[in-house]
Design a protein around this motif. Structure first.
Motif, short mmCIF file in Angstrom:
data_model
loop_
_atom_site.label_atom_id
_atom_site.label_comp_id
_atom_site.label_asym_id
_atom_site.label_seq_id
_atom_site.Cartn_x
_atom_site.Cartn_y
_atom_site.Cartn_z
N UNK A 154 0.93 -1.23 -0.01
CA UNK A 154 -0.08 0.10 -0.04
C UNK A 154 0.74 1.22 -0.03
N UNK A 155 2.19 1.04 -0.01
CA UNK A 155 3.11 2.34 0.24
C UNK A 155 3.97 2.37 -0.94
N UNK A 156 3.85 3.52 -1.70
CA UNK A 156 4.90 3.67 -2.90
C UNK A 156 5.91 4.80 -2.18
N UNK A 157 7.07 4.57 -2.52
CA UNK A 157 8.17 5.57 -2.24
C UNK A 157 8.86 6.08 -3.61
N UNK A 158 9.14 7.46 -3.53
CA UNK A 158 9.62 8.02 -4.66
C UNK A 158 10.56 9.07 -4.13
N UNK A 159 11.41 9.66 -4.94
CA UNK A 159 12.47 10.92 -4.79
C UNK A 159 11.86 12.04 -5.49
N UNK A 160 11.09 11.74 -6.67
CA UNK A 160 10.57 12.70 -7.64
C UNK A 160 9.22 13.06 -7.63
N UNK A 161 8.80 14.27 -7.22
CA UNK A 161 7.43 14.54 -7.18
C UNK A 161 6.89 14.54 -8.65
N UNK A 162 7.28 14.37 -9.57
CA UNK A 162 6.95 14.26 -11.14
C UNK A 162 6.53 12.87 -11.31
N UNK A 163 6.98 11.90 -10.68
CA UNK A 163 6.55 10.64 -10.88
C UNK A 163 5.15 10.25 -10.28
N UNK A 164 4.47 11.43 -9.48
CA UNK A 164 3.45 11.10 -9.00
C UNK A 164 2.15 11.48 -9.83
#
Length: 164
Positions: A154-164
């Protein structure tokens, strides 16, 4: 007057600054190192804007693992994260917010060093949580905590807001 300095650090306590930068702490090496008389021991020190970390190893035998005691956040922030009373307040506020917005299916948590995104995933099993965390060390720590708490689905991690 706030000071963690040893007595020899200030010969005239009345003239010392209102606050100094001494910090007493214990650092544990990543692994036990068995030494024999005459062998060289290397003490490695690292730092960034938040933390210090240390490790020891035999000369020529550098430990390639990450220092598990390294913190990607300040010790003050770590203390706040571990404050049960504050966490209960966050939990109550989060549940009240979700009750007002029934049917929440997606939650976005933007780059801040807290457990709020993981807390939301734990409290709201029907929601998916995306955590945007630019600090890779903190992202790694949060991913490990998500895995330890069975939240990875249920948790997705990303370093880039553009990926959201």
């Amino acid at each position: 007057l706030l000071s963690c300095a040893p007595k020899w650090g200030h010969h005239e306590p009345k003239n010392m600054a209102w606050r100094d930068h001494w910090m007493q702490a214990i650092y544990y090496p990543n692994q036990e190192v068995k030494m024999n008389k005459g062998e060289q021991l290397v003490l490695e020190a690292k730092h960034d804007e938040y933390s210090l970390s240390f490790d020891v190893y035999k000369d020529g035998d550098k430990n390639q693992t990450d220092n598990l005691t390294y913190l990607p956040i300040s010790r003050t922030r770590l203390g706040e994260i571990n404050n049960k009373a504050k966490n209960k307040i966050f939990e109550t506020a989060l549940l009240q917010l979700v009750e007002r917005k029934s049917g929440v299916k997606k939650i976005l948590c933007l780059s801040e060093p807290s457990l709020l995104g993981l807390m939301a995933a734990k409290l709201l099993p029907e929601a998916s949580v995306t955590i945007v965390q630019e600090n890779n060390k903190l992202k790694q720590l949060l991913s490990t905590l998500a895995q330890s708490n069975d939240l990875t689905d249920r948790v997705k991690m990303t370093t880039d807001l553009q990926e959201v």
